[in-house]
Structure formats: C-alpha cells, structure tokens
Design a protein around this motif. Structure first.
Motif, PDB file in Angstrom:
ATOM      1  N   ARG A 191       0.817  -1.212   0.000  1.00  0.00           N
ATOM      2  CA  ARG A 191       0.000   0.000   0.000  1.00  0.00           C
ATOM      3  C   ARG A 191       0.854   1.267   0.000  1.00  0.00           C
ATOM      4  NH1 ARG A 191      -3.107  -2.845   4.195  1.00  0.00           N
ATOM      5  NH2 ARG A 191      -2.087  -1.509   5.749  1.00  0.00           N
ATOM      6  N   ASP A 192       2.159   1.126  -0.200  1.00  0.00           N
ATOM      7  CA  ASP A 192       3.062   2.271  -0.093  1.00  0.00           C
ATOM      8  C   ASP A 192       3.815   2.470  -1.409  1.00  0.00           C
ATOM      9  OD1 ASP A 192       4.967   4.170   0.514  1.00  0.00           O
ATOM     10  OD2 ASP A 192       5.415   3.355   2.496  1.00  0.00           O
ATOM     11  N   PRO A 193       3.290   3.306  -2.326  1.00  0.00           N
ATOM     12  CA  PRO A 193       3.959   3.516  -3.622  1.00  0.00           C
ATOM     13  C   PRO A 193       5.386   4.035  -3.479  1.00  0.00           C
ATOM     14  CG  PRO A 193       1.733   4.420  -3.644  1.00  0.00           C
ATOM     15  CD  PRO A 193       2.038   4.066  -2.227  1.00  0.00           C
ATOM     16  N   ARG A 194       5.633   4.864  -2.467  1.00  0.00           N
ATOM     17  CA  ARG A 194       6.991   5.390  -2.290  1.00  0.00           C
ATOM     18  C   ARG A 194       7.964   4.266  -1.985  1.00  0.00           C
ATOM     19  NH1 ARG A 194      10.266   6.723   1.882  1.00  0.00           N
ATOM     20  NH2 ARG A 194      11.825   8.366   1.491  1.00  0.00           N
ATOM     21  N   ALA A 195       7.597   3.360  -1.069  1.00  0.00           N
ATOM     22  CA  ALA A 195       8.474   2.241  -0.731  1.00  0.00           C
ATOM     23  C   ALA A 195       8.722   1.359  -1.948  1.00  0.00           C
ATOM     24  CB  ALA A 195       7.870   1.412   0.408  1.00  0.00           C
ATOM     25  N   GLN A 196       7.695   1.199  -2.788  1.00  0.00           N
ATOM     26  CA  GLN A 196       7.852   0.381  -3.983  1.00  0.00           C
ATOM     27  C   GLN A 196       8.848   1.009  -4.949  1.00  0.00           C
ATOM     28  OE1 GLN A 196       3.936  -0.232  -5.575  1.00  0.00           O
ATOM     29  NE2 GLN A 196       3.120  -0.907  -3.599  1.00  0.00           N
ATOM     30  N   ARG A 197       8.761   2.329  -5.151  1.00  0.00           N
ATOM     31  CA  ARG A 197       9.694   2.990  -6.059  1.00  0.00           C
ATOM     32  C   ARG A 197      11.130   2.887  -5.552  1.00  0.00           C
ATOM     33  NH1 ARG A 197       5.467   6.854  -6.109  1.00  0.00           N
ATOM     34  NH2 ARG A 197       6.584   8.142  -4.581  1.00  0.00           N
ATOM     35  N   ILE A 198      11.303   3.094  -4.243  1.00  0.00           N
ATOM     36  CA  ILE A 198      12.642   2.979  -3.663  1.00  0.00           C
ATOM     37  C   ILE A 198      13.154   1.557  -3.797  1.00  0.00           C
ATOM     38  CG2 ILE A 198      13.966   3.142  -1.522  1.00  0.00           C
ATOM     39  CD1 ILE A 198      12.029   5.368  -0.659  1.00  0.00           C
ATOM     40  N   CYS A 199      12.262   0.591  -3.584  1.00  0.00           N
ATOM     41  CA  CYS A 199      12.637  -0.820  -3.695  1.00  0.00           C
ATOM     42  C   CYS A 199      13.162  -1.130  -5.092  1.00  0.00           C
ATOM     43  CB  CYS A 199      11.430  -1.687  -3.367  1.00  0.00           C
ATOM     44  SG  CYS A 199      11.740  -3.470  -3.441  1.00  0.00           S
TER      45      CYS A 199
ATOM     46  N   CYS B  46      11.119   1.939   4.558  1.00  0.00           N
ATOM     47  CA  CYS B  46      12.199   2.619   3.833  1.00  0.00           C
ATOM     48  C   CYS B  46      12.479   1.983   2.472  1.00  0.00           C
ATOM     49  CB  CYS B  46      13.471   2.629   4.675  1.00  0.00           C
ATOM     50  SG  CYS B  46      13.426   3.787   6.066  1.00  0.00           S
ATOM     51  N   GLY B  47      11.772   0.899   2.120  1.00  0.00           N
ATOM     52  CA  GLY B  47      11.908   0.301   0.787  1.00  0.00           C
ATOM     53  C   GLY B  47      13.035  -0.692   0.640  1.00  0.00           C
ATOM     54  N   VAL B  48      13.519  -1.277   1.754  1.00  0.00           N
ATOM     55  CA  VAL B  48      14.551  -2.313   1.649  1.00  0.00           C
ATOM     56  C   VAL B  48      13.910  -3.583   1.083  1.00  0.00           C
ATOM     57  CG1 VAL B  48      16.242  -3.699   2.903  1.00  0.00           C
ATOM     58  CG2 VAL B  48      15.813  -1.341   3.598  1.00  0.00           C
ATOM     59  N   PRO B  49      14.423  -4.143  -0.020  1.00  0.00           N
ATOM     60  CA  PRO B  49      13.760  -5.294  -0.652  1.00  0.00           C
ATOM     61  C   PRO B  49      13.745  -6.561   0.201  1.00  0.00           C
ATOM     62  CG  PRO B  49      15.300  -4.246  -2.174  1.00  0.00           C
ATOM     63  CD  PRO B  49      15.545  -3.647  -0.834  1.00  0.00           C
ATOM     64  N   VAL B  50      14.848  -6.832   0.906  1.00  0.00           N
ATOM     65  CA  VAL B  50      14.982  -8.074   1.661  1.00  0.00           C
ATOM     66  C   VAL B  50      15.233  -7.731   3.125  1.00  0.00           C
ATOM     67  CG1 VAL B  50      16.320 -10.187   1.981  1.00  0.00           C
ATOM     68  CG2 VAL B  50      15.880  -9.326  -0.330  1.00  0.00           C
ATOM     69  N   VAL B  51      14.372  -8.233   4.004  1.00  0.00           N
ATOM     70  CA  VAL B  51      14.516  -7.974   5.438  1.00  0.00           C
ATOM     71  C   VAL B  51      14.428  -9.306   6.172  1.00  0.00           C
ATOM     72  CG1 VAL B  51      13.693  -6.653   7.411  1.00  0.00           C
ATOM     73  CG2 VAL B  51      13.328  -5.777   5.090  1.00  0.00           C
ATOM     74  N   ALA B  52      15.444  -9.611   6.957  1.00  0.00           N
ATOM     75  CA  ALA B  52      15.480 -10.868   7.700  1.00  0.00           C
ATOM     76  C   ALA B  52      15.499 -10.565   9.192  1.00  0.00           C
ATOM     77  CB  ALA B  52      16.711 -11.685   7.309  1.00  0.00           C
ATOM     78  N   TRP B  53      14.900 -11.450   9.973  1.00  0.00           N
ATOM     79  CA  TRP B  53      14.965 -11.276  11.419  1.00  0.00           C
ATOM     80  C   TRP B  53      15.016 -12.641  12.106  1.00  0.00           C
ATOM     81  CZ3 TRP B  53      10.492 -10.669   8.634  1.00  0.00           C
ATOM     82  CH2 TRP B  53       9.383 -11.424   9.014  1.00  0.00           C
TER      83      TRP B  53
END
Length: 500
Positions: free
Chosen positions: A335-343, A403-410
């Motif tokens: 739902r976040d176009p900005r995050a998608q563009r940054i991604c 922030c649009g980071v493509p891969v996030v692990a935890w």
C-alpha cells in the motif's frame, strides 16, 4: 528425487577411482568447485565410493551433472580415469542436456544440433561471439571454460533475455553458423530455427528463427492472511495459484477467501490449500513455492516455516520449511507507492554492484534515532534485524520495509549464534566466511538465490554442524519484496523463480 539406477552405480564406481575423489585434499578442492546447491547436500567426509555415489545422485537430481564433469576434466587435466568417467556418464548427460535445452523441439533436430556444436572447438573467436551476444561476468558462471560450442550454448542458457527479448543462445547459434560456414552446422542451425513445434513461435526482425521454448515458471501459491472483517477475532485467508511470471504478487482475490478461520486451525487450512494447489499444477511445472502476505499486526505472530504440513491424520507431519521455499511479504509495502519505487531503485543498485547488507549492529552504532537516515541509504538491499538494547527487532523490520529495503530478515530468538553471520552464510549457500570483496561479488547472486538457499539449509542435516545450521534457519524469517513491473524470466529450476 532421482531414482538410483545401475547407470548411477556404474558411474560412481568409476568416479571413486579418480584422484579428485579418492585423495582427501584433491576431493576437498573438487567439492569447492561444485555448484552451491550440490555442496549443500554433499558431505566431503566419508569413504570415496559413498562420496562418489552421493555426488552422482545430487548432480543428476539438480541437473548439474554436466557442470560436475567439466570441473572433473579441468581438475584432472583429462586424465584417463576422468575420461572413462565422462564416457560412462554420456547417457545420463545426454538426458540432462535434453531436459535443459531441448524441450519443445524435435529430438532428431536437437541431437543434430548437439552433435554439430560439439565438433566446434571453443577458441578465441567463438569466445568473442559469446561476448558479443551477452558479456556474462565470470563470477556468474558455475562451470569452467567451455571446451566446445555446445558447452558454450548451454552456458548461455543461464543468461537473461536481451533488451528486445531475444534469447542469447539462439543469437549465438546464428553468429556461429555465419562464422564457421561448416555445412553440417549451418544445416543444423537452420533446422533448429525452422522447427515450428515450440509452445510459441515469434519471428524476430533482426535475425531468423523463432523464440526458444520457455518452460513454465515455478508455480506460486500466494496466501494472504488478515483479520476477518465480519469477526475480528477470526482470520480470513485469500489465496491464488499463479503460474505466470508477469502476474503481480499483490493481486489476490478477496472474494474467494476462507473466512471465520481460527488461529488454531490456520495451519490445517493452509495444508489443505497446498494439497489443492499441487493437484492443480501442470506436470511440467517445478516444485510449488509458498508466498505469504501478512499485515504487520499479524506478521510477527506466525512462524510459518514451523507450521506442520498435515497430509494424513495418523501420520507425522513435516514442517512447511522442510518441504517448500517460503517467501513472506508485507501488506503495508503493497500500500506504499513510495516504498515500492525505492525498492525498485535498490534492485537496480544491486544489479549495478552498489548493493550491500545492513544490520542491527550498525543501527546500534549510529543510534536508533538515526535509523531512518541509515536505512534511507539506497545501497542497502538487505537488512538483518535482531534485538537491541531498548529497540526490539519488530520496530527495525517495520522501519526497513517502510524505507523500501527489498529483503529484510529477522531472528525469532537470540539463541543460535550471530544472526548477521548466519544470514551472510545463507546468501553464499555455504558455511565458510568470505572476504568483503568476495561478499560484494556474490551479493546479487546470493540475493536471487536466497529463498532456495534458505530452503536447502533447513533440510540439510547430514552432519552435526549442518543440523545446528538447520535449527538456526528455522529460527530465521525473511521478507522478500520483488515488486517490479516485468519480472525477468529465468530457467526452470527451484531458485527463486521470477524473483530478480
């Protein structure tokens, strides 16, 4: 899984007599040259014959027999025992190469092309033709230098399509036929290009022939879990079986969702969906991949890789993580176009060699108040989150996604060692630590193969070290946002599908 046959037994019996197998140091060198997905399931310890048989089975199972034989000839300098192995492997090798390059073609046409190309030595001029088609970086090729044009053609099957959708291997055939002028080769390439028995044929204006056969992409079962709007104490499960790589992963039909699902029955309902999806997929599809979409309010409640796959009421249930590649996605990202563009920009940075992996350790150094500035660096293509003093990992995951980071692990718990080091080892598909330069060179490849490597690390329990690594992998969850307008195609293997 490959059915072990007499051909495998005979090949292993010859292979263990080669120095690169029976001699311990030579075997270690040989093992290091093998593709990562073969090494992940192959212990270098044990008796020579056991190693040889396991190697043959793994290579045949993962369609890496040809790569293995090329490394064997290279390391053994075409010794007599090595050449005997290659002669015995010819039947298995031909079957593998047919699966990799001949689907949709007439068998006679394919055999004629294979024979003609194997007679053309791989010299400097043929190498220039390959580079003219596509300049493949050496670090992206798992096999040693080709010995003939056929091996070069197979290597080009690993390359992505050109800017106008042209296939590098097909273009190479045209250039090679023009260069050599060999009558048999020219005839073989002409018949190959004229073969109309593809699944689809598209004529190109720049050169003759049709678009090569494209195997169906890995089927993806997309599962979106959210709150049931009619009863917020229950859950809804929307789902979709996707076979087209151009289909958007966010496009899931809510109208057909399962409703009134309790948290306790959720794993069983997911098992039923998986069984249904596997009954629907075509025979020539690869193994099903599971893609879960969660809102943040539910994301951290479920460890989906630990859910049981309930096949039979009275039988023990394996975990989903031991059976499938698993991808997790954030609904907030959708739902976040900005995050998608940054991604998308970060994916491009990764492709251009500017990507790197961030982690909580740097957040600790810079301070939580500066986390937005840190994660705003578009060179960060992956982020590893774990608990910090005063800052839990959930907040870090949320910040990375926004922030649009493509891969996030935890890491779900803090018991199993260093999560950052473990994540980097998953990217490499192996346990050894590498230098910073080696990490950068292998980052793009590792990111593309992350879900496959994570799956392999969960199921490989052949040694005590591997068992410990497997336990760590079940404790690791990964968000993988591959939102792009036109995902690139790649060959039909279990390696991330259309994720590019």
């Amino acid at each position: 899984m490959t059915m072990v046959s007499r051909a495998h037994e005979r090949l292993a019996n010859a292979l263990w007599r080669v120095r690169s197998v029976y001699e311990e140091d030579a075997r270690q060198r040989f093992w290091l040259c093998l593709p990562a997905d073969v090494r992940a399931r192959l212990s270098v310890a044990g008796d020579p014959y056991g190693f040889a048989l396991s190697l043959v089975i793994q290579c045949c199972d993962q369609q890496r027999l040809g790569v293995m034989l090329r490394w064997l000839r290279c390391l053994e300098n075409d010794s007599k025992p090595a050449m005997q192995v290659c002669e015995l492997a010819e039947g298995l090798l031909e079957a593998e190469e047919w699966e990799l390059s001949g689907q949709g073609r007439e068998r006679d046409t394919w055999e004629q092309l294979r024979k003609a190309l194997r007679e053309v030595p791989y010299d400097d001029q043929v190498d220039l033709l390959c580079q003219r088609v596509v300049p493949l970086p050496p670090e992206q090729i798992e096999a040693p230098s080709p010995r003939n044009a056929w091996e070069a053609f197979l290597d080009l099957k690993e390359a992505t399509l050109g800017p106008r959708g042209e296939d590098p291997g097909e273009r190479f055939l045209q250039l090679l036929a023009e260069y050599t002028g060999r009558a048999e080769l020219v005839r073989a390439v002409a018949e190959w290009g004229a073969d109309q028995r593809h699944a689809t044929v598209v004529k190109r204006s720049g050169w003759g022939g049709g678009e090569p056969f494209r195997p169906l992409p890995p089927p993806r079962l997309i599962i979106k879990i959210g709150y049931d709007l009619g009863n917020l104490e229950r859950l809804s499960v929307a789902y979709r079986l996707v076979t087209d790589p151009d289909d958007d992963w966010m496009d899931v039909c809510e109208a057909e969702a399962l409703t009134e699902v309790t948290e306790e029955e959720l794993p069983r309902r997911i098992s039923e969906l998986i069984i249904w999806a596997e009954s629907q997929q075509a025979a020539d599809h690869g193994k099903l991949r599971l893609e879960f979409i969660f809102p943040f309010s539910l994301l951290f409640r479920f460890v989906v890789q630990n859910w049981p796959l309930e096949l039979h009421e009275d039988a023990p249930a394996p975990s989903l993580g031991s059976q499938y590649e698993i991808i997790i996605r954030s609904e907030e990202f959708a739902r976040d176009p900005r995050a998608q563009r940054i991604c998308q920009r970060r994916w491009q940075n990764l492709h251009e060699g500017r990507g790197r992996v961030g982690s909580s350790s740097t957040v600790l150094e810079e301070g939580w108040e500066n986390v937005a500035n840190y994660l705003g660096n578009e060179a960060i293509v992956a982020f590893v989150a774990y608990a910090l003093p005063g800052v839990d990992w959930q907040r870090q995951v949320y910040a990375a996604v926004i922030c649009g980071v493509p891969v996030v692990a935890w890491r779900w718990t803090g018991k199993n060692g260093n999560p950052e080091a473990h994540f980097l080892s998953i990217l490499r598909g192996e346990e050894e630590m590498a230098s910073g330069k080696q990490e950068m060179n292998g980052l793009e490849r590792g990111i593309k193969n992350l879900t496959k490597n994570l799956y392999l690390s969960r199921i490989n329990r052949s040694t005590a070290e591997m068992r410990n690594r497997s336990r760590q992998s079940y404790d690791l969850s990964v968000i993988y946002h591959d939102y792009q307008p036109k995902p690139r195609e790649q060959r039909q293997v279990l390696s991330g599908g259309n994720i590019r």
